[in-house]
Every structure is written in C-alpha cells, then in structure tokens.
Design an enzyme around this catalytic site. Structure first.
Site, PDB file in Angstrom:
ATOM      1  N   HIS A  49     -47.341  22.835  17.611  1.00 41.31           N
ATOM      2  CA  HIS A  49     -48.392  21.895  17.999  1.00 41.31           C
ATOM      3  C   HIS A  49     -49.128  21.363  16.771  1.00 41.31           C
ATOM      4  CE1 HIS A  49     -52.486  20.826  19.307  1.00 41.31           C
ATOM      5  NE2 HIS A  49     -51.839  20.282  20.313  1.00 41.31           N
ATOM      6  N   ARG A 101     -28.516  16.967 -10.996  1.00 42.26           N
ATOM      7  CA  ARG A 101     -28.293  18.045 -11.956  1.00 42.26           C
ATOM      8  C   ARG A 101     -28.182  19.366 -11.190  1.00 42.26           C
ATOM      9  NH1 ARG A 101     -32.442  14.778 -14.766  1.00 42.26           N
ATOM     10  NH2 ARG A 101     -31.854  14.416 -16.953  1.00 42.26           N
ATOM     11  N   ARG A 156     -23.539  16.757 -11.201  1.00 42.47           N
ATOM     12  CA  ARG A 156     -23.131  17.233 -12.522  1.00 42.47           C
ATOM     13  C   ARG A 156     -23.091  18.758 -12.509  1.00 42.47           C
ATOM     14  NH1 ARG A 156     -26.914  15.965 -17.460  1.00 42.47           N
ATOM     15  NH2 ARG A 156     -27.862  17.902 -16.750  1.00 42.47           N
ATOM     16  N   GLU A 173     -22.966  11.621 -23.986  1.00 41.03           N
ATOM     17  CA  GLU A 173     -24.258  12.042 -24.545  1.00 41.03           C
ATOM     18  C   GLU A 173     -24.120  12.672 -25.923  1.00 41.03           C
ATOM     19  OE1 GLU A 173     -26.019  14.828 -21.794  1.00 41.03           O
ATOM     20  OE2 GLU A 173     -24.141  15.893 -21.503  1.00 41.03           O
ATOM     21  N   GLY A 180     -26.042   9.618 -21.075  1.00 37.96           N
ATOM     22  CA  GLY A 180     -27.252  10.430 -21.079  1.00 37.96           C
ATOM     23  C   GLY A 180     -28.022  10.117 -22.345  1.00 37.96           C
ATOM     24  N   SER A 181     -29.019   9.247 -22.243  1.00 36.34           N
ATOM     25  CA  SER A 181     -29.719   8.807 -23.446  1.00 36.34           C
ATOM     26  C   SER A 181     -30.583   9.909 -24.047  1.00 36.34           C
ATOM     27  CB  SER A 181     -30.584   7.589 -23.123  1.00 36.34           C
ATOM     28  OG  SER A 181     -31.475   7.903 -22.077  1.00 36.34           O
ATOM     29  N   ASN A 182     -30.882  10.922 -23.267  1.00 36.49           N
ATOM     30  CA  ASN A 182     -31.743  11.984 -23.811  1.00 36.49           C
ATOM     31  C   ASN A 182     -31.007  12.724 -24.919  1.00 36.49           C
ATOM     32  OD1 ASN A 182     -33.072  11.115 -21.537  1.00 36.49           O
ATOM     33  ND2 ASN A 182     -32.622  12.939 -20.344  1.00 36.49           N
ATOM     34  N   ASP A 183     -29.796  13.185 -24.604  1.00 33.94           N
ATOM     35  CA  ASP A 183     -29.020  13.879 -25.625  1.00 33.94           C
ATOM     36  C   ASP A 183     -28.433  12.905 -26.634  1.00 33.94           C
ATOM     37  OD1 ASP A 183     -29.123  16.719 -25.225  1.00 33.94           O
ATOM     38  OD2 ASP A 183     -28.172  16.368 -23.285  1.00 33.94           O
ATOM     39  N   CYS A 202     -27.719   7.415 -16.908  1.00 37.16           N
ATOM     40  CA  CYS A 202     -28.577   8.314 -16.130  1.00 37.16           C
ATOM     41  C   CYS A 202     -29.668   8.985 -16.966  1.00 37.16           C
ATOM     42  CB  CYS A 202     -27.744   9.363 -15.407  1.00 37.16           C
ATOM     43  SG  CYS A 202     -26.881  10.478 -16.527  1.00 37.16           S
TER      44      CYS A 202
HETATM   45  C1  PEP Z   1     -29.283  13.102 -20.862  1.00 37.13           C
HETATM   46  O1  PEP Z   1     -28.956  13.828 -21.776  1.00 37.13           O
HETATM   47  O2  PEP Z   1     -29.741  11.950 -21.004  1.00 37.13           O
HETATM   48  C2  PEP Z   1     -29.120  13.561 -19.471  1.00 37.13           C
HETATM   49  C3  PEP Z   1     -29.286  12.749 -18.449  1.00 37.13           C
HETATM   50  O3  PEP Z   1     -28.873  14.886 -19.304  1.00 37.13           O
HETATM   51  P1  PEP Z   1     -30.015  16.016 -19.447  1.00 37.13           P
HETATM   52  O4  PEP Z   1     -31.323  15.327 -19.582  1.00 37.13           O
HETATM   53  O5  PEP Z   1     -29.916  16.854 -18.226  1.00 37.13           O
HETATM   54  O6  PEP Z   1     -29.594  16.742 -20.667  1.00 37.13           O
HETATM   55 MG    MG Z   2     -27.877  15.667 -21.380  1.00 37.93          MG
END
Ligand code: PEP
Ligand code: MG
Length: 793
Positions: free
Chosen positions: A419, A509, A577, A679, A700-703, A750
């Site tokens: 409820h 992820r 992934r 990446e 993966g632009s972060n790595d 991504c």
């Molecule tokens: C990246 O490296 O851009 C990525 C998407 O993977 P993660 O951030 O999980 O390392």
């Molecule tokens: Mg990465």
C-alpha cells in the site's frame, strides 16, 4: 408483470461492463472467468450479489432515510464522522435479510460447494463497491474482505458486514472528498471458493515495471500464506522481474531479477478459521516462494490478462498449498505509470550525500531532503508534521491523508506492491519501503535526505543535501546518422532509461556489475579452498547459500544483472565488456587477495586480455564466459555483443578468442559479435590486424589519452594536461577510424570525453565515427551536438 431484479449472479455470467451491477472488482473477476479460462487463466469460481440486492436490503429494512439523516447531520456538523459511521454501520448490521436474497445467496453457495463436493465449503467474501477502482488507486481496499468463511450462517453474516463496510469512516470521508453521492454507490459482495494459500503462497504482480513504467517487464511479489500481508506491506516479499517479449518461447528463462524477501511472518487460518499471522520458519525465509517455472507461468498469465484488457494491469495471485495450482484472484488497471507523461525525463541527483543511515527498496526515482516525523500507529496521525518525511512501520488506507502531506515516505516493511509503495507512486513522492528498522534508527526532527535516484536501492542519508533535478524533453529530438548509445553499469537503474531513443548500449562494464551483484572474486568461487581469510570464506558461504554451487552463484548473479541492461533496449545491441578491474580492485572483491599479485602500476599491469588466457585467471574468465553464454542462450538476449578490453597485441587477441570459443563463445556462432577496445596506441598502430580479428572497435579515450600523452588518468596534479582533444589523441582517433573503415570494420566511441563535454562529439562526427556512447545524463545534449555536427557537414 414486472420481472423481479436479479439478486445474485454467477461469475461465469459477469463481464467487465457490469461495473454498475457488481462493482469493479467483481466485474473484473467475472470477465476473467467468463473469457480468459480457455487461455489458461484460473480464477476461483464463485458468484456476486448485485447492486439491486444491496438496494433491496436497504429498502426492505427501511434504512435509506435513516442513513441519509445521519449523513446530513454529519454534513451539517451536528455529529462527527466517527459517530455517523458507527450509527450507519449498526443500522445495516441490525437489518434482516430479505428472504429472496438470502435464498439466492444460499442456493448459489450450495451449488458452489457441490463443484468441490463439499458442504459448507470455505469461501472468500469480498466487497466490490460500484464506484471502486477509479483512477485513484488509494481508493482501493476501502471495504472489508473476509477470508475462509464456512457455513451458511457465517456467509450471510459476512455478506452483511461487507454491506456495512460501505460506510467505514474512511469510505465516507473519501466519498465526501471526491464528491461522490453516497446513495449512488452500492455494494456487491463477491463469494469465491478459497484458494488454500494459507499453506501455499500469494502476492501481487504488475504487468509493467512499477518504477520505470518499462512496458516489457512483469514485476511479481510473493510471500508465504495469504496475500493480505503483501498488499498491506506487513511483510517483505520476494521480488521477481520477467522480460515479457520472450515468454512465448518455452525454451527461454527470461527472469531478469530474483530478490529474496525477509518474509518474517505469514498469514494462516486459526483453528476456528480466522486468519492470523505467525512467524515463518528459517527454511521458509531462506527459500524463494516461487520456482522459476512458476515465475514464468505467472508472468505469462500477466501478459494474457494485459493483452485481454489492452492496458497495463495490477493483479493479485494465490497458490494452493495442496495442488500448487496458481490462481488469479484479482485484476485491475495499473493507474500510475500508464498515465505518466512520457514526453519528459526527469532525473535527480543528490550532491554530497551524508553518511548512509538506512537502505531499502526505492519507489520512483526522485530524491528529497527533509525532517523526519515518526508515526507509529494510525492513532497518532494528528501528530504528523506537514511536509516532513513520514517514517512508519507500514501504512493502510487510513494513512492516505497524511501521506498526501508528506515530502517522502520511509517504511520498515513492505515490497514494491505494498500500500505504501502504491500510494507514494501515485502521489509522485519518493518512498523507501522495507528498510527493516527505520522507526528505530531514525528519530523525530532528524534532518535526512531520501534518495531513490540510484536505482532499486533507496538510501536515507544524514543531513539536508542539495538535490539537483534535470528535466529533458523527449518530444522533439533530432534523428542522427551517427548512432548515439548509452554507457550503463548499474543494472538496478537500467530499466528507467527505456524512454531514451538510444541505439543500444555502447559500453556495459562487467566489473561494475560484478561489484554490485556478485561481490566475490570469481577465482575464489572457482577455488574456495585457496581462500585463506576465514572471514571472507564465511561471507562467501553466506552469500552463496541456496545456490547449486559457488560458480553457479557467479554465473546466475552476473547474467541476471546484465540481463536488465540487455533488456531495456532489446533488440538493439548491448556491448558487454569482459571484466577490466585493475589488480588492486580485483583484490578488493571478497576472497580476492589470494589471487592477485601486488603491482606498482596496476593501470598498465595485469589487466584486460592478458588475464583471460593466463593460468592465474583462466578459471575466473571461464565463469564470465558462462554468464554471457547463459545470457545470450538460455535467457534469450542475443543482442549482447562481447568486448575485450586492454588487448595489447593481435597475438593476444587470438589467444583470448580461442579461450572464449572453448567456453561456448565462438565469434560468428549464433550471431555472436566480438569487439575490441581501442585504448592502447598499439590498437591504432596495428589497427588492420585487430580489425581482421574482431567485428569492430570501441575507442576508450580514458586509457588512450593516458597512454598517448603518458599521463596517469587519476592524477590531480596533471589533470589540466589530460586533454582528449590534444592533437596527438585526436590523431589516434582519426587514424583508427580511417584504418578500420578501410577494411569495413565499425568504430564506436565509449570514453568519457563526450559525456563530460557534449561538444566533443563534433570531433568524432567529423572523423566519421559510427557510434558514440555516453552516460544517460548527457545523452540528449550529445544527440543534439551530433545532429548539429552532421548538418554542418
Ligand atoms: C576508456 O578507457 O576510455 C574506457 C571506456 O574504459 P575504462 O574507463 O573502463 O578504462
Ligand atoms: Mg579503458
């Protein structure tokens, strides 16, 4: 000769247009009995008294004028609600049955008994008001129900009490507030053979997801014993979610979620037949009420009922303890999500939340900060402080007036179909139900923040945090050539994004899902004998209780968690992934320390592809593969694409693909696509060789920024230099897109860059990217920027 009115009518002769004759609840039961039985919907047989029978009762006992007088006195303020209600109910209870009505009821009762070869067959006696089940769900459950009524005298008495319950205090006041004329509402009594749910189980289900309105999921709540505890929220039920589109395929088991409820009590029949609550056994608390095949069976019934009515439905079900047959005992239209405004998407975020005080099941997705007002019983309702956070054990229809004045609601008990949950949803208030002990942990006048913004887990935190609300119109969104997808990691919030026009999920992820749904290192589950920490072993034993094996726990929890991400946008692609924790993060999983080396630089250490074929992790990776195989096979989510992270060389790719094939994930088989992250600079420099081995890339632009510029992505000191739009990084991106496209390979993106800065998408469109995947909060902005860049071309 005038025909005498029909006083009692068998359910087989009732249909949904008979609301004026038998009320909403009974009309719906009749509709299902008369039309859905051939489709396999079982509703316990029975009959209903008519509105004419109710009016005949009042007339033959000359009650109309007396009732009207009391109501007039109430309206004029000469007597109070309580006195008026009591007087009217006494008048009704003091009446005599007109002989024809009593005879009609008993004739039908005897005939019903004969169908089960039983005299004095136990029946459920329910009230169905002719104006009940109106759009406002809080009106439901106003009148009485009597369960397990047995014998002719007892039945007539229960019917009379149902009549009287048309004038409970709350029913009178509700009609007054809603502007219904009292004498226009009649009461029909439904009499149905009892389902022996006291020795079985029962609950509630909705044919859509109650929180997100996602139309393709059925939500089922289940508890032991009679169903009233689930409806009232007196018990914390099991919760199951099922993906509807796959129910037609008998080979699939599309159960998206199974949550074990505490179920500390169950309602059974006392020796004299009256319902009463008793504690459940430990075994009952640890077991799911429904088996997988029963969950699917009920979900199929929900779909049939929804299809029949042509709208989302709210249903009650019961399982007979002897025969294990599942019955539907009530069905009414769902009233909240099916009326929601689909044109806008509102999201809430709590800024700097304080320490967590409590957790429970979230209702809705809003958040609010406010002051606690604890109300232990309905008698104390007057103490409630307007606009505060209502904290209570459970609620019932008596509580609605203060619920309407609350900022949020927090309860000790109840599931998403209780409820408290239903009324909060209807009122648009954030609510957290089933917290266990909110009434003890919180105290009056305490400042708290109540948040349902993070998914299925609702959180009460200390202090008044700032809450930001973003509202996006979904009405006029551009159509783009470049596909815009979502990065998702939280299975519990995944369904809420179903209204975003996403082209799928570009990055799910797996490590995030392992963290929230599994919590145990996969190697510890494959080799529990190698876990040295006794505390970790004990916790692992606790979490995996009830599963066939420890590896089975991993496969079950992970595949189900991922299934919600795979479901919300099915059949659009969802790229999952494989796990990409760093060694220090894997070590933090339960039992993880025994399986992970210490590394000085985990970011460029034993991560990604290199783990999957290594003896140190091979058995853990096997479990990841099994979860994906189950998700794509048994569960039916063939839209799932696999992605390999941090793959340093093409030779390494070959090894990983071979290990995957060993575990039933052969690229190309059953339509399986495998992507690789781009990446590492080597992914760009050897793009052609990678492209030959995979179906596509996701950048993966972060790595890639970290490794191109040589900047630790987590370094505060170097944050200003960490630029994804640095020419070197843009060169990498442009190059891989060009090289991949030369050989017909697809390239997505991504990394976090466009989510943080939606204008970044314009670079990617310029390079001819195929898809861009972003976090849900930036989706609409990115879509607009992509459209802008495409038209500028
Ligand atoms: C990246 O490296 O851009 C990525 C998407 O993977 P993660 O951030 O999980 O390392
Ligand atoms: Mg990465």
């Amino acid at each position: 000769m005038t025909q005498s009115p029909q006083l009692v009518i068998d359910f087989t002769k009732v249909n949904r247009s008979d609301v004026n004759i038998v009320g909403g609840k009974n009309a719906s039961l009749g509709e299902m009995i008369s039309t859905l039985a051939p489709k396999g919907i079982l509703v316990p047989p029975g009959f209903a008294t008519t509105a004419d029978a109710f009016r005949a009762y009042l007339t033959s006992n000359t009650l109309e004028d007396a009732i009207a007088d009391h109501l007039a006195a109430l309206a004029a303020g000469r007597i109070d609600l309580h006195a008026a209600g009591q007087k009217i109910r006494a008048l009704i209870l003091g009446g005599d049955w007109p002989a024809a009505t009593a005879e009609a009821i008993l004739t039908h009762y005897r005939a019903l008994g004969q169908t089960v070869k039983q005299t004095d067959a136990p029946v459920a006696v329910r009230s169905s008001a002719t104006a009940e089940d109106l759009p406002d769900a809080s009106f439901a459950g106003q009148q009485e129900t009597f369960l397990n009524v047995s014998g002719e005298a007892a039945l007539l008495d229960a019917c009379k009490r149902c009549y009287a319950s048309l004038y409970t205090d709350r029913a009178i006041s509700y009609r007054q507030i809603q502007g219904f004329a009292h004498d226009q509402v009649a009461l029909s009594v439904g009499v149905q053979l009892m389902v022996r749910a006291d020795t079985g189980g029962s609950g509630v289900m909705f044919s859509i997801d109650t929180e997100s309105g996602f139309p393709d999921a059925v939500l089922i709540n289940a508890a032991w014993g009679l169903g009233e505890n689930v409806v009232q929220g007196a018990v914390d039920p099991d919760e199951y979610q099922v993906f509807k589109p796959f129910l037609n395929n008998p080979k699939l088991t599309p159960i998206l979620a199974k949550r074990l409820g505490a179920k500390t009590i169950k309602m059974i029949h006392d020796r004299d037949g009256t319902p009463r609550n008793v504690p459940t056994s430990r075994a009952e608390r640890q077991r799911f009420v429904l088996s997988d095949s029963e969950i699917l069976d009920l979900a199929r019934q929900a779909k049939i009922i929804e299809d029949h009515y042509g709208q989302p439905m709210d249903m009650e079900w019961a399982r007979d303890g002897g025969t294990r047959i599942l019955y539907i005992v009530q069905a009414r239209p769902e009233t909240v999500q099916s009326r929601a405004d689909l044109g806008t998407l509102k999201s809430y975020a709590v800024q700097k939340p304080g320490p967590v005080l409590l957790k429970g099941l979230s209702v809705g997705s809003a958040a609010v900060a406010g002051r606690v007002s604890i109300i232990e019983s309905a008698d104390d309702i007057a103490r409630f402080v307007e606009g505060s956070v209502l904290v209570t054990s459970t609620t019932d229809p008596d509580w609605v007036p203060i619920m309407k004045r609350a900022a949020a609601i927090v309860t000790d008990h109840g599931g998403r179909t209780s409820h408290a949950a239903i009324v909060s949803r209807e009122l648009g208030l954030p609510a957290i139900v089933g917290c266990g002990n909110a009434t003890h942990i919180l105290h009056d006048e305490q400042d708290v923040t109540v948040s349902c913004a993070n998914g299925e887990e609702g959180i009460v935190s200390e202090g008044l945090s700032e809450i930001t609300v973003t509202e996006e119109s979904l009405k006029i969104l551009p159509h783009t050539h470049t596909k815009v997808m979502l990065n998702l990691a939280n299975p519990s919030a995944a369904l809420r994004w179903w209204r975003l026009p996403t082209e799928g999920v570009g990055l799910a992820r797996m490590e995030f899902v392992i963290n929230s749904e599994v919590r145990i290192h996969p190697m510890a589950l494959a080799h529990i004998d190698q876990v040295s920490d006794p505390k970790a072993v004990a916790e692992i034993e606790r979490l995996t209780e009830g599963y066939d094996s420890k590896p089975a726990y991993f496969v079950d929890r992970l595949s189900r968690g991922l299934s919600r991400i795979a479901a919300f946008c099915y059949p659009k692609p969802v790229i999952v992934r494989m796990s990409d924790f760093k060694t220090n993060e894997y070590a933090d999983l339960l039992g993880g320390h025994d399986f992970e080396p210490h590394e000085e630089n985990p970011m460029i250490g034993f991560r990604g592809a290199s783990r999957y074929y290594s003896d140190r992790y091979r058995d853990g990776f096997a479990l990841e593969c099994q979860a994906i195989a189950r998700l794509r096979g048994q569960m039916g989510f063939d839209n799932v694409v696999v992605m390999i992270p941090f793959c340093r060389t093409p030779e390494e790719a070959d090894k990983v693909l071979a290990v995957m094939a060993e575990h039933g994930l052969k690229r190309g088989q059953n339509g399986l696509q495998v992507y690789v992250m781009c990446e590492i600079p080597s992914n760009v420099l050897r793009a052609k060789e990678f492209a030959e081995r995979f179906d596509g890339f996701s950048i993966g632009s972060n790595d890639l920024t970290q490794l191109t510029l040589g900047i630790d992505r987590d370094s505060d000191a170097l944050a200003a230099l960490f630029r994804e739009d640095d020419p070197a990084v843009l060169w990498m991106i442009e190059t891989v897109i060009r090289e991949a496209h030369k050989v017909g390979s697809k390239v997505g993106f991504c990394g976090q860059a466009p989510s943080n800065d939606p204008t970044y998408a314009q670079h990617l469109v310029g390079f001819g990217i195929d898809t861009i995947s972003v976090t849900p909060d930036s989706f609409v902005q990115v879509l607009r920027n992509v459209a802008k860049a495409e038209t500028a071309d």
